[in-house]
Design an enzyme around this catalytic site. Structure first.
Site, PDB file in Angstrom:
ATOM      1  N   GLY A   1       0.767  -1.239   0.000  1.00 21.29           N
ATOM      2  CA  GLY A   1       0.000   0.000   0.000  1.00 21.29           C
ATOM      3  C   GLY A   1       0.800   1.292   0.000  1.00 21.29           C
ATOM      4  O   GLY A   1       0.363   2.295  -0.546  1.00 21.29           O
TER       5      GLY A   1
ATOM      6  N   ASP B   1       0.886   3.366   4.468  1.00 15.70           N
ATOM      7  CA  ASP B   1      -0.214   4.020   3.768  1.00 15.70           C
ATOM      8  C   ASP B   1      -1.273   4.457   4.772  1.00 15.70           C
ATOM      9  O   ASP B   1      -1.747   5.582   4.756  1.00 15.70           O
ATOM     10  CB  ASP B   1      -0.826   3.101   2.692  1.00 15.70           C
TER      11      ASP B   1
ATOM     12  N   ASP C   1      -4.673   1.630  10.822  1.00 14.32           N
ATOM     13  CA  ASP C   1      -6.097   1.352  11.058  1.00 14.32           C
ATOM     14  C   ASP C   1      -6.249   0.871  12.501  1.00 14.32           C
ATOM     15  O   ASP C   1      -6.363   1.684  13.422  1.00 14.32           O
ATOM     16  CB  ASP C   1      -6.511   0.303  10.013  1.00 14.32           C
TER      17      ASP C   1
ATOM     18  N   GLY D   1      -3.879  -0.605  14.107  1.00 18.42           N
ATOM     19  CA  GLY D   1      -2.541  -0.517  14.706  1.00 18.42           C
ATOM     20  C   GLY D   1      -1.862  -1.871  14.833  1.00 18.42           C
ATOM     21  O   GLY D   1      -0.707  -1.962  15.232  1.00 18.42           O
TER      22      GLY D   1
ATOM     23  N   THR E   1      -0.740  -4.092  12.618  1.00 20.49           N
ATOM     24  CA  THR E   1       0.444  -4.339  11.787  1.00 20.49           C
ATOM     25  C   THR E   1       1.701  -3.798  12.464  1.00 20.49           C
ATOM     26  O   THR E   1       2.684  -4.525  12.645  1.00 20.49           O
ATOM     27  CB  THR E   1       0.276  -3.652  10.404  1.00 20.49           C
TER      28      THR E   1
ATOM     29  N   LYS F   1      -6.688   6.193  11.079  1.00 25.43           N
ATOM     30  CA  LYS F   1      -8.086   6.082  11.536  1.00 25.43           C
ATOM     31  C   LYS F   1      -8.074   5.938  13.050  1.00 25.43           C
ATOM     32  O   LYS F   1      -8.061   4.810  13.560  1.00 25.43           O
ATOM     33  CB  LYS F   1      -8.726   4.828  10.935  1.00 25.43           C
TER      34      LYS F   1
ATOM     35  N   ASP G   1      -5.704  -0.576  -1.981  1.00 28.87           N
ATOM     36  CA  ASP G   1      -6.536  -1.398  -2.859  1.00 28.87           C
ATOM     37  C   ASP G   1      -7.812  -1.881  -2.187  1.00 28.87           C
ATOM     38  O   ASP G   1      -7.960  -1.834  -0.965  1.00 28.87           O
ATOM     39  CB  ASP G   1      -5.749  -2.636  -3.306  1.00 28.87           C
TER      40      ASP G   1
HETATM   41  P1  5GP Z   1      -3.831  -2.154  10.790  1.00 26.90           P
HETATM   42  O1  5GP Z   1      -2.857  -3.270  11.032  1.00 26.90           O
HETATM   43  O2  5GP Z   1      -3.377  -0.836  11.350  1.00 26.90           O
HETATM   44  O3  5GP Z   1      -5.214  -2.520  11.220  1.00 26.90           O
HETATM   45  O4  5GP Z   1      -3.981  -2.019   9.226  1.00 26.90           O
HETATM   46  C1  5GP Z   1      -2.962  -1.575   8.428  1.00 26.90           C
HETATM   47  C2  5GP Z   1      -3.125  -2.059   7.012  1.00 26.90           C
HETATM   48  O5  5GP Z   1      -4.473  -2.415   6.722  1.00 26.90           O
HETATM   49  C3  5GP Z   1      -2.777  -0.956   6.050  1.00 26.90           C
HETATM   50  O6  5GP Z   1      -1.412  -0.947   5.743  1.00 26.90           O
HETATM   51  C4  5GP Z   1      -3.650  -1.287   4.859  1.00 26.90           C
HETATM   52  O7  5GP Z   1      -2.976  -2.176   4.012  1.00 26.90           O
HETATM   53  C5  5GP Z   1      -4.853  -1.974   5.446  1.00 26.90           C
HETATM   54  N1  5GP Z   1      -5.997  -1.040   5.590  1.00 26.90           N
HETATM   55  C6  5GP Z   1      -6.507  -0.527   6.726  1.00 26.90           C
HETATM   56  N2  5GP Z   1      -7.551   0.293   6.493  1.00 26.90           N
HETATM   57  C7  5GP Z   1      -7.709   0.297   5.154  1.00 26.90           C
HETATM   58  C8  5GP Z   1      -8.620   0.976   4.276  1.00 26.90           C
HETATM   59  O8  5GP Z   1      -9.522   1.761   4.647  1.00 26.90           O
HETATM   60  N3  5GP Z   1      -8.456   0.736   2.939  1.00 26.90           N
HETATM   61  C9  5GP Z   1      -7.509  -0.100   2.457  1.00 26.90           C
HETATM   62  N4  5GP Z   1      -7.440  -0.243   1.134  1.00 26.90           N
HETATM   63  N5  5GP Z   1      -6.625  -0.743   3.241  1.00 26.90           N
HETATM   64  C10 5GP Z   1      -6.725  -0.546   4.580  1.00 26.90           C
END
Ligand code: 5GP
Length: 178
Positions: free
Chosen positions: A48, A103, A106, A108, A110, A134, A162
């Site tokens: 991303g 990118d 969300d 957190g 990852t 977010k 994506d």
């Molecule tokens: P986390 O681990 O913080 O929940 O999510 C991180 C990853 O989830 C981002 O790097 C991305 O690849 C994916 N992601 C989270 N929210 C979105 C979103 O609204 N749209 C897209 N396309 N990917 C998201």
């Protein structure tokens, strides 16, 4: 700007190309100031972050290196599963200043799982730059040091992000129409 259709969903224009360009420039200005003479290593998280990383890196005027890592944790429209390091770091990070490029942060999850792996190799510092954040989706504590846009907990695509493989190749960011 018009709505776009990806697979079975419709997305509305949300953040324009101009607004993104301005914000990337702002983040680059802050990094140029904060990392002068530190020769930081930027670590972009694929897939991303590839467009954000490229645009940001072009705006840096300091000495800086960049490397890419691929992690998998996201399927469809919900965060799920474990973070898996698919492509490892190919650069020595001991005693180096790192800036992680994401990118979007969300839940957190990852970064929460990935950062300890980096700290294990004893870098001098780690900061995070994310184009999108977010805050409402937060499940894991992660400090984002450089944020482009804080957005609500709604699915977005474009500018590298994506929906099931498609939609990365737009200059603007689009939000799911519900
Ligand atoms: P986390 O681990 O913080 O929940 O999510 C991180 C990853 O989830 C981002 O790097 C991305 O690849 C994916 N992601 C989270 N929210 C979105 C979103 O609204 N749209 C897209 N396309 N990917 C998201």
């Amino acid at each position: 700007m018009d709505t776009i259709r990806i697979h079975d969903k419709t997305f509305n224009p949300y953040i324009s190309e101009e607004a993104i360009r301005g914000k990337v420039h702002e983040i680059a200005t802050a990094l140029n100031r904060d990392y002068r003479d530190k020769n930081p290593i930027f670590i972009a998280i694929l897939n991303g972050a590839f467009i954000f990383a490229a645009d940001l890196f072009k705006s840096l005027s300091i000495d800086a290196e960049i490397s890419f890592i691929k992690l998998a944790s996201y399927k469809g429209m919900k965060s799920s599963g474990h973070v898996i390091s698919v492509i490892g770091l190919d650069i020595e990070i001991f005693n180096r200043h790192l800036v992680i490029l994401e990118d979007i942060v969300d839940t957190g999850k990852t970064l929460h799982e990935f950062l300890p792996q980096l700290w294990h190799n004893q870098p001098a510092s780690i900061r995070i730059a994310a184009l999108l954040h977010k805050p409402a989706a937060k499940e894991f504590q992660v400090n984002v040091d450089y944020t482009g846009f804080e957005i609500p907990d709604k699915f977005v695509v474009g500018y590298g992000l994506d929906y099931n493989g498609l939609g990365r190749n737009t200059a603007a960011i689009y939000q799911l129409f519900e």
